[in-house]
Design an enzyme around this catalytic site. Sequence first.
Site, PDB file in Angstrom:
ATOM      1  N   GLY A  11     -14.964  36.710   0.418  1.00 42.77           N
ATOM      2  CA  GLY A  11     -14.290  37.503  -0.610  1.00 42.77           C
ATOM      3  C   GLY A  11     -13.819  38.872  -0.180  1.00 42.77           C
ATOM      4  O   GLY A  11     -13.666  39.772  -1.003  1.00 42.77           O
ATOM      5  N   ASN A  13     -10.839  39.607   0.929  1.00 45.99           N
ATOM      6  CA  ASN A  13      -9.503  39.813   0.342  1.00 45.99           C
ATOM      7  C   ASN A  13      -9.604  40.082  -1.155  1.00 45.99           C
ATOM      8  O   ASN A  13      -8.833  40.887  -1.693  1.00 45.99           O
ATOM      9  CB  ASN A  13      -8.598  38.611   0.618  1.00 45.99           C
ATOM     10  CG  ASN A  13      -8.009  38.668   2.007  1.00 45.99           C
ATOM     11  OD1 ASN A  13      -7.136  39.481   2.293  1.00 45.99           O
ATOM     12  ND2 ASN A  13      -8.522  37.829   2.903  1.00 45.99           N
ATOM     13  N   ARG A  64     -10.517  14.920  -7.871  1.00 46.60           N
ATOM     14  CA  ARG A  64      -9.733  16.148  -7.796  1.00 46.60           C
ATOM     15  C   ARG A  64      -8.968  16.405  -9.102  1.00 46.60           C
ATOM     16  O   ARG A  64      -8.853  17.533  -9.571  1.00 46.60           O
ATOM     17  CB  ARG A  64      -8.739  16.069  -6.634  1.00 46.60           C
ATOM     18  CG  ARG A  64      -7.792  17.274  -6.546  1.00 46.60           C
ATOM     19  CD  ARG A  64      -6.758  17.099  -5.466  1.00 46.60           C
ATOM     20  NE  ARG A  64      -7.378  16.781  -4.196  1.00 46.60           N
ATOM     21  CZ  ARG A  64      -7.925  17.681  -3.386  1.00 46.60           C
ATOM     22  NH1 ARG A  64      -7.907  18.943  -3.714  1.00 46.60           N
ATOM     23  NH2 ARG A  64      -8.467  17.319  -2.254  1.00 46.60           N
ATOM     24  N   ASN A 106      -0.925  32.936  -2.134  1.00 51.72           N
ATOM     25  CA  ASN A 106      -2.015  32.674  -1.186  1.00 51.72           C
ATOM     26  C   ASN A 106      -1.852  33.573   0.027  1.00 51.72           C
ATOM     27  O   ASN A 106      -0.737  33.991   0.344  1.00 51.72           O
ATOM     28  CB  ASN A 106      -1.953  31.203  -0.741  1.00 51.72           C
ATOM     29  CG  ASN A 106      -3.051  30.841   0.243  1.00 51.72           C
ATOM     30  OD1 ASN A 106      -4.201  31.262   0.095  1.00 51.72           O
ATOM     31  ND2 ASN A 106      -2.698  30.068   1.268  1.00 51.72           N
ATOM     32  N   HIS A 108      -2.647  33.578   4.151  1.00 52.58           N
ATOM     33  CA  HIS A 108      -2.986  32.647   5.232  1.00 52.58           C
ATOM     34  C   HIS A 108      -3.012  33.418   6.558  1.00 52.58           C
ATOM     35  O   HIS A 108      -2.112  34.226   6.821  1.00 52.58           O
ATOM     36  CB  HIS A 108      -1.936  31.528   5.284  1.00 52.58           C
ATOM     37  CG  HIS A 108      -2.232  30.514   6.341  1.00 52.58           C
ATOM     38  ND1 HIS A 108      -3.175  29.518   6.163  1.00 52.58           N
ATOM     39  CD2 HIS A 108      -1.743  30.363   7.592  1.00 52.58           C
ATOM     40  CE1 HIS A 108      -3.247  28.799   7.267  1.00 52.58           C
ATOM     41  NE2 HIS A 108      -2.393  29.285   8.157  1.00 52.58           N
ATOM     42  N   ASP A 144       0.587  25.150   2.652  1.00 52.86           N
ATOM     43  CA  ASP A 144       1.013  26.444   3.212  1.00 52.86           C
ATOM     44  C   ASP A 144       2.515  26.490   3.477  1.00 52.86           C
ATOM     45  O   ASP A 144       2.959  27.072   4.479  1.00 52.86           O
ATOM     46  CB  ASP A 144       0.237  26.749   4.509  1.00 52.86           C
ATOM     47  CG  ASP A 144      -1.265  26.840   4.275  1.00 52.86           C
ATOM     48  OD1 ASP A 144      -1.677  27.300   3.198  1.00 52.86           O
ATOM     49  OD2 ASP A 144      -2.032  26.447   5.180  1.00 52.86           O
TER      50      ASP A 144
HETATM   51  C1  GRF Z   1      -8.879  34.779   5.157  1.00 52.27           C
HETATM   52  O1  GRF Z   1      -8.729  34.752   6.546  1.00 52.27           O
HETATM   53  C2  GRF Z   1      -7.650  34.232   4.489  1.00 52.27           C
HETATM   54  O2  GRF Z   1      -6.475  34.468   5.186  1.00 52.27           O
HETATM   55  C3  GRF Z   1      -7.937  32.746   4.457  1.00 52.27           C
HETATM   56  O3  GRF Z   1      -9.318  32.651   4.234  1.00 52.27           O
HETATM   57  C4  GRF Z   1      -9.963  33.843   4.673  1.00 52.27           C
HETATM   58  C5  GRF Z   1     -10.719  34.389   3.509  1.00 52.27           C
HETATM   59  O4  GRF Z   1     -11.490  35.494   3.842  1.00 52.27           O
HETATM   60  N1  GRF Z   1      -7.130  32.077   3.478  1.00 52.27           N
HETATM   61  P1  GRF Z   1     -12.177  36.337   2.702  1.00 52.27           P
HETATM   62  O5  GRF Z   1     -13.053  35.354   1.898  1.00 52.27           O
HETATM   63  O6  GRF Z   1     -11.112  36.922   1.843  1.00 52.27           O
HETATM   64  O7  GRF Z   1     -13.004  37.370   3.376  1.00 52.27           O
END
Ligand code: GRF
Length: 213
Positions: A11, A13, A64, A106, A108, A144
């Site tokens: 988490g 991000n 799902r 998202n 990536h 993606d």
């Molecule tokens: C990040 O590298 C993001 O780009 C990818 O998953 C990872 C998540 O990291 N989609 P965090 O949980 O936000 O630390």
Amino acid sequence: MRIAVLASGRGSNLQALIEAVENRYIPAEIGIVVSDKPGAQALQRAVEHGIETAVFNAGDYSDRKTFDEAVVGFLKEKNIDLICLAGFMRILSSEFVRAFPNRIVNIHPSLLPAFPGLNAQQQALDYGVKYSGCTVHFVDEGMDTGPIIGQRVVPIIENDTVETLSARILEQEHQLYPLAVRQVVMGNVLIIGRKVVIQEGGNFWCRQRKERW
Ligand code: GRF
């Protein structure tokens, strides 16, 4: 505008988004943090900032489709306008994506369209590219593949390991994600085909909203 953040793990991000909302860099509210993992650190971060959390455990659903229906229904109930995936380790079904058209973003850890899917940093190292980075994009029904909102380039240096490269990319992710989400929230982002145009004061959010709803 009410944002939902979906996260499965650490988490970091999410943390960057929380801080950007708290200091009003992103003029919106994080209405809910959803995880598919009860022990996700992301949930803890949300609680520490007084944000409501919800867990949807895949094991509680037969497939799902029913899992996604439950999450979509919940997010609609919560009046969510924008969904930010932040390390959410599940592929969203087409039904999920169609329930929030152009309303899911998202982040990536590669320069898409290079190295989609899992272990993007390892893929970049294995391929031998000299530059990688990160991408914020809208989520469409592919893996993606959605229209790209923004990217940051990270050079690959000699003796980089997946850990060192991931850490340098992550630093950029924490800057790029709030920046891109701010632009979406401000209505400065227009999608034309698979291209994204960003224009200050564009008021595109309202225009697209009118067209869609
Ligand atoms: C990040 O590298 C993001 O780009 C990818 O998953 C990872 C998540 O990291 N989609 P965090 O949980 O936000 O630390």
